[in-house]
Design a protein around this motif. Structure first.
Motif, PDB file in Angstrom:
ATOM      1  N   THR A  54       0.783  -1.189   0.056  1.00  0.00           N
ATOM      2  CA  THR A  54      -0.065  -0.145  -0.023  1.00  0.00           C
ATOM      3  C   THR A  54       0.931   1.200   0.000  1.00  0.00           C
ATOM      4  O   THR A  54       0.574   2.333  -0.596  1.00  0.00           O
ATOM      5  CB  THR A  54      -1.119   0.146   1.124  1.00  0.00           C
ATOM      6  N   TRP A  62      -7.576   0.259  -1.888  1.00  0.00           N
ATOM      7  CA  TRP A  62      -8.678  -0.751  -0.894  1.00  0.00           C
ATOM      8  C   TRP A  62      -9.306   0.025   0.159  1.00  0.00           C
ATOM      9  O   TRP A  62     -10.455  -0.005   0.499  1.00  0.00           O
ATOM     10  CB  TRP A  62      -7.753  -1.968  -0.248  1.00  0.00           C
ATOM     11  N   GLN A  63      -8.598   1.023   0.665  1.00  0.00           N
ATOM     12  CA  GLN A  63      -9.007   1.795   1.915  1.00  0.00           C
ATOM     13  C   GLN A  63     -10.150   2.789   1.352  1.00  0.00           C
ATOM     14  O   GLN A  63     -10.714   3.494   2.101  1.00  0.00           O
ATOM     15  CB  GLN A  63      -7.879   2.827   2.587  1.00  0.00           C
ATOM     16  N   ASP A  64     -10.276   3.037  -0.010  1.00  0.00           N
ATOM     17  CA  ASP A  64     -11.144   4.343  -0.492  1.00  0.00           C
ATOM     18  C   ASP A  64     -12.543   3.976  -0.299  1.00  0.00           C
ATOM     19  O   ASP A  64     -13.096   3.070  -0.380  1.00  0.00           O
ATOM     20  CB  ASP A  64     -10.550   4.307  -2.062  1.00  0.00           C
ATOM     21  N   THR A  65     -13.106   4.783   0.098  1.00  0.00           N
ATOM     22  CA  THR A  65     -14.816   4.641   0.518  1.00  0.00           C
ATOM     23  C   THR A  65     -15.864   5.409  -0.596  1.00  0.00           C
ATOM     24  O   THR A  65     -16.807   5.516  -0.103  1.00  0.00           O
ATOM     25  CB  THR A  65     -15.133   5.413   1.860  1.00  0.00           C
ATOM     26  N   TYR A 114     -14.682  -2.001   0.428  1.00  0.00           N
ATOM     27  CA  TYR A 114     -13.256  -2.482   0.534  1.00  0.00           C
ATOM     28  C   TYR A 114     -12.999  -3.077  -0.995  1.00  0.00           C
ATOM     29  O   TYR A 114     -11.722  -3.085  -1.342  1.00  0.00           O
ATOM     30  CB  TYR A 114     -13.440  -3.432   1.737  1.00  0.00           C
ATOM     31  N   THR A 145      -0.113  -1.617   6.923  1.00  0.00           N
ATOM     32  CA  THR A 145      -0.939  -0.504   6.828  1.00  0.00           C
ATOM     33  C   THR A 145      -2.111  -0.823   7.602  1.00  0.00           C
ATOM     34  O   THR A 145      -2.589  -0.004   8.375  1.00  0.00           O
ATOM     35  CB  THR A 145      -1.174  -0.144   5.501  1.00  0.00           C
ATOM     36  N   GLY A 146      -2.810  -1.910   7.341  1.00  0.00           N
ATOM     37  CA  GLY A 146      -3.844  -2.605   8.189  1.00  0.00           C
ATOM     38  C   GLY A 146      -3.259  -3.838   8.740  1.00  0.00           C
ATOM     39  O   GLY A 146      -2.099  -4.295   8.585  1.00  0.00           O
ATOM     40  N   ALA A 196      -8.714  -1.957   8.900  1.00  0.00           N
ATOM     41  CA  ALA A 196      -8.341  -1.049   7.872  1.00  0.00           C
ATOM     42  C   ALA A 196      -6.971  -0.414   8.386  1.00  0.00           C
ATOM     43  O   ALA A 196      -6.168  -0.055   7.576  1.00  0.00           O
ATOM     44  CB  ALA A 196      -9.520  -0.069   7.623  1.00  0.00           C
ATOM     45  N   ILE A 197      -7.087  -0.090   9.562  1.00  0.00           N
ATOM     46  CA  ILE A 197      -6.003   0.992   9.907  1.00  0.00           C
ATOM     47  C   ILE A 197      -5.183   0.451  11.355  1.00  0.00           C
ATOM     48  O   ILE A 197      -5.681   0.347  12.390  1.00  0.00           O
ATOM     49  CB  ILE A 197      -6.465   2.504  10.534  1.00  0.00           C
ATOM     50  N   SER A 240     -11.585   4.886   7.774  1.00  0.00           N
ATOM     51  CA  SER A 240     -12.169   4.561   6.503  1.00  0.00           C
ATOM     52  C   SER A 240     -13.315   3.594   6.770  1.00  0.00           C
ATOM     53  O   SER A 240     -13.715   2.674   6.194  1.00  0.00           O
ATOM     54  CB  SER A 240     -11.096   3.427   5.651  1.00  0.00           C
TER      55      SER A 240
END
Length: 500
Positions: free
Chosen positions: A12, A102-105, A136, A268-269, A309-310, A351
């Protein structure tokens, strides 16, 4: 046969190329970060061309650093940030839009439409895909690009455009790109699109029609360990022979080949995966069912996954946004400057929340603040957030599988943080075990590639390579663990319903 195997690990925040010997030890590596693009709140993008440039640079860099040539590699495996979505022109190789990470909402409205209660709700496709409907996954991201780039849908239907997650993008370029590059993905990545049927391991027409993705844009689904094509450029003639999504690659690298074996990767996650064998187990507790790996023509092996996610990204946020630390490793010293969290809990729902909640309406919160709290308490709450989120996933996994976790194998960049590893053992109440090779994601991709070309003969060879570096045992009193867990749960509820 050549002496080494290479692995391109496209992550990522960075891309690395690692070279391994027959014993699974790291011989050389190179790594470079790429830009994180945030056009709007909740939107996260990557420049796919920059990612490919960095991929080429780290391959050349790792070979140079070790004074090796491509001919010293028996094969190359690829592993990747899974759901990140890129669509490009087949004839030019140019992406038509930045990759949606992948994190984009931004696909929340598409997901709301798909998961309308009248259509079956959030679990509408779970029987076929093992997945809840969520921002996701790749399918809604493909649809967003086709709906929002002028002319894209018609071009996709005409076969002029190609979709891929980053594994597909890298393999296509590695094997020639516009000059006959292989447009393929493997079953592990395909199982993260919301478009593949878990039973047939094929793209599903009903899913494609419902989500709005034309079949003509999709890659061919292949096994995780087989030859997809030969490299070009700096790796000309070298078989590109392994493909695993990053978390499945870590499971493979940790040699979790038996039913009931689990690992947690801290990047990242964070992602906790449990091998469930050759039959998919559908979760009733907020987990994801997916494909763990498929070796050649052998039966696919399935998994349960808890996706967070985070975790590591929260440490980066402390560094880049709050400036509390100058470098990510400094968080451990800052957190250790205090005895406890000072009553602070940090829920990083930047996210939304993934497993086991799947709440896209959630947003991050720091609760329990008083004037007593200092930077050390914030840092400690940051590390504890990773541990508590992993505890929630482990509880769900125990409920679904009926098997209590006895120990946890761990890997990824954050396992160098020994305070976090001790905290994880404390909140789980089981030993946490770090292997000698902590970057098992790259190792798993190398293993898959090496198996495909006979560099390793069988998975028993891989088991023999695994070794324990360090183990942490629980030190927290059970009553205190329960008290803090209840406080964490209370904090999580404060993040719900933030986005209207």
């Amino acid at each position: 046969m050549a002496d080494y195997v290479g692995a391109l690990d496209q992550g990522t925040t960075s891309t690395r190329f690692m070279i391994f010997d027959h014993g699974g030890q790291v011989v050389g590596l190179d790594q470079k970060e790429h830009e994180q693009i945030f056009p709007k709140p909740g939107w996260v993008e990557h420049d796919a061309n920059e990612v490919w440039t960095r991929s080429q640079e780290v391959i050349a860099g790792a070979l140079k650093n070790t004074s090796l040539s491509a001919s010293d590699l028996a094969a190359i495996g690829v592993t990747n940030q899974r759901e990140t979505t890129v669509v490009w022109e087949r004839d030019t190789g140019n992406p038509i839009h930045n990759a949606l990470v992948w994190q984009d909402t931004r696909t929340d409205k598409i997901c709301d439409e798909l998961s309308d209660e009248g259509k079956g709700g959030q679990d509408r496709f779970r029987d076929k895909t093992g997945l809840p409907i969520a921002t996701y996954f790749s399918g809604p991201k493909i649809r967003w690009i086709l709906d929002n780039v002028e002319g894209a849908r018609a071009r996709a239907e005409a076969g002029e455009l190609a979709f891929g997650n980053m594994d597909t993008w890298c393999i296509w370029n590695l094997t020639g790109g516009t000059d006959g590059g292989a447009h393929v993905t493997d079953v592990t990545n395909a199982s993260r699109t919301m478009l593949m049927n878990l039973e047939t391991l094929e793209w599903d027409d009903e899913l494609l029609d419902s989500i709005g993705v034309p079949r003509a844009v999709l890659p061919e689904i292949r096994s995780s360990s087989m030859v997809y094509g030969e490299g070009v450029g700096d790796v000309a003639g070298i078989p590109v022979a392994g493909d695993l999504g990053d978390q499945q690659a870590a499971l493979f690298g940790q040699t979790c080949f038996d039913v009931g074996e689990a690992k947690n990767t801290y990047g990242t996650g964070s992602f906790l995966l449990l091998n469930t064998g050759t039959e998919p187990v559908h979760s009733k507790n907020g987990l994801i069912t997916g494909v763990a790996y498929k070796i050649g023509d052998q039966a696919a092996v399935y998994m349960l996954e808890g996706s967070i996610a985070i975790t590591g990204a929260l440490v980066q946020w402390l560094r880049d946004n709050l400036k509390l630390i100058g470098a990510a490793p400094e968080v451990e010293e800052l957190a250790a400057s205090v005895d406890d969290n000072g009553g602070v809990y940090f829920v990083p729902a930047f996210s939304g929340l993934f497993a086991p909640y799947w709440r896209s309406d959630a947003r991050g919160a720091i609760v329990g603040l008083t004037r007593f709290v200092n930077a050390g308490h914030i840092a400690r709450a940051t590390l504890e957030a990773t541990a508590w989120q992993s505890r929630e996933v482990a509880d769900a996994m125990n409920a679904d599988s009926g098997v209590d976790l006895k120990s946890l194998k761990v890997d990824g960049g954050m396992v160098a943080n020994e305070l976090l590893m001790q905290t994880q053992a404390d909140v789980l109440g089981v030993p946490v075990i770090r292997p000698t090779v902590a970057e098992t994601t790259s190792l798993g991709a190398a293993y898959a590639a090496g198996l495909a070309v006979g560099y390793w003969n069988e998975i028993g060879d891989l088991r023999a390579n695994w070794g324990k570096d360090k183990e942490w045992t629980p030190q927290m009193d059970a009553g205190e663990r329960d008290r803090q867990y209840a406080m964490w749960k209370k904090a999580v509820t404060r993040t719900f319903d933030w986005v209207e």
